[in-house]
Scaffold this motif. Structure first.
Motif, PDB file in Angstrom:
ATOM      1  N   ASP A  59       4.855  10.929 -22.428  1.00  0.00           N
ATOM      2  CA  ASP A  59       4.881  11.676 -23.691  1.00  0.00           C
ATOM      3  C   ASP A  59       3.744  12.691 -23.660  1.00  0.00           C
ATOM      4  N   TRP A  75       3.429  15.029 -26.258  1.00  0.00           N
ATOM      5  CA  TRP A  75       3.090  15.467 -27.616  1.00  0.00           C
ATOM      6  C   TRP A  75       1.578  15.277 -27.802  1.00  0.00           C
ATOM      7  N   HIS A  80       0.053  14.051 -30.206  1.00  0.00           N
ATOM      8  CA  HIS A  80      -0.277  12.754 -30.824  1.00  0.00           C
ATOM      9  C   HIS A  80      -0.455  11.661 -29.769  1.00  0.00           C
ATOM     10  N   HIS A 115      10.425   6.948 -27.211  1.00  0.00           N
ATOM     11  CA  HIS A 115       9.168   6.200 -27.315  1.00  0.00           C
ATOM     12  C   HIS A 115       9.280   4.793 -26.750  1.00  0.00           C
ATOM     13  N   HIS A 168       0.151   5.987 -32.680  1.00  0.00           N
ATOM     14  CA  HIS A 168       1.315   6.479 -31.941  1.00  0.00           C
ATOM     15  C   HIS A 168       2.500   5.526 -32.107  1.00  0.00           C
ATOM     16  N   TRP A 174       8.139  16.044 -23.343  1.00  0.00           N
ATOM     17  CA  TRP A 174       8.126  14.893 -22.455  1.00  0.00           C
ATOM     18  C   TRP A 174       8.265  15.346 -21.007  1.00  0.00           C
TER      19      TRP A 174
HETATM   20 MN    MN Z   1       4.986  10.340 -29.119  1.00  0.00          MN
END
Ligand code: MN
Length: 192
Positions: A158, A160, A162, A75, A27, A124
């Protein structure tokens, strides 16, 4: 001005067992650094992007440049929203602000969790502060960030795939439950 390379504020294994070293290797090391490398390449290729801060690029670009700039910013904000020493109940001014805005910490957790679960696809969940200082919960898709809405981010998670697929597979809710064990309330207080 050059955009500083992202840095994790702790070791890659520091968030285990809630978020594994393998997840952070990918990540941070692949996804976050990938956005940074693409952003750097876009800046090198386009003189009009040079000399701008990350926030200026987010405010003034669109398409791929916006996506990479916003993902670099989002991030870095996400890593700081967590701490190996985080979790537990909020402390300091953020505790009072959460109680005022949401009635209780439990209500806040429920509403934030619903925003994280309800974000369709990648994105997010955010705790944000408006110009009057009022806290609210919002979610954004893909690279979108509350910065472009004139809101001040306080915390983010986050969502996502991933961020959680290595550790939690498709269980986004399990990942968000674990995220509460890492929340950096000192960082939240610094954003109030
Ligand atoms: Mn991310």
């Amino acid at each position: 001005m050059t955009i500083a390379a992202p840095a994790l504020p702790y070791a890659n294994n520091a968030l285990a067992p809630h978020i594994s070293e393998e997840t952070l290797n990918f990540h941070f090391g692949k996804h976050h650094m990938g956005y940074f490398k693409k952003l750097t390449a876009a800046i090198e290729a386009n003189e009009s992007l040079q000399g701008k801060s990350l926030e200026d690029l987010i405010a003034s670009t669109s398409g791929g440049t916006f996506n990479n700039a916003a993902q670099v910013w989002n991030h870095s904000f996400y890593w700081n929203s967590m701490s190996p020493n985080g979790g537990g109940a909020p402390t300091g001014a953020i505790a009072a602000a959460i109680n005022e805005a949401f009635g209780s910490f439990d209500n806040f957790k429920t509403q934030f969790g619903a925003a994280a679960a309800g974000q369709f696809g990648s994105g997010w969940a955010w705790l944000v502060k408006d110009a009057e200082g009022k806290l609210s919960i919002t979610s954004t898709g893909n690279a979108e960030t509350p910065l472009t809405e004139g809101l001040t981010p306080v915390l983010t998670c986050d969502v996502w795939e991933h961020a959680y697929y290595v550790d939690y597979r498709n269980d986004r809710g399990g990942y968000v439950q674990a995220w509460w064990n890492l929340v950096n309330w000192d960082f939240a207080n610094s954003n109030l």
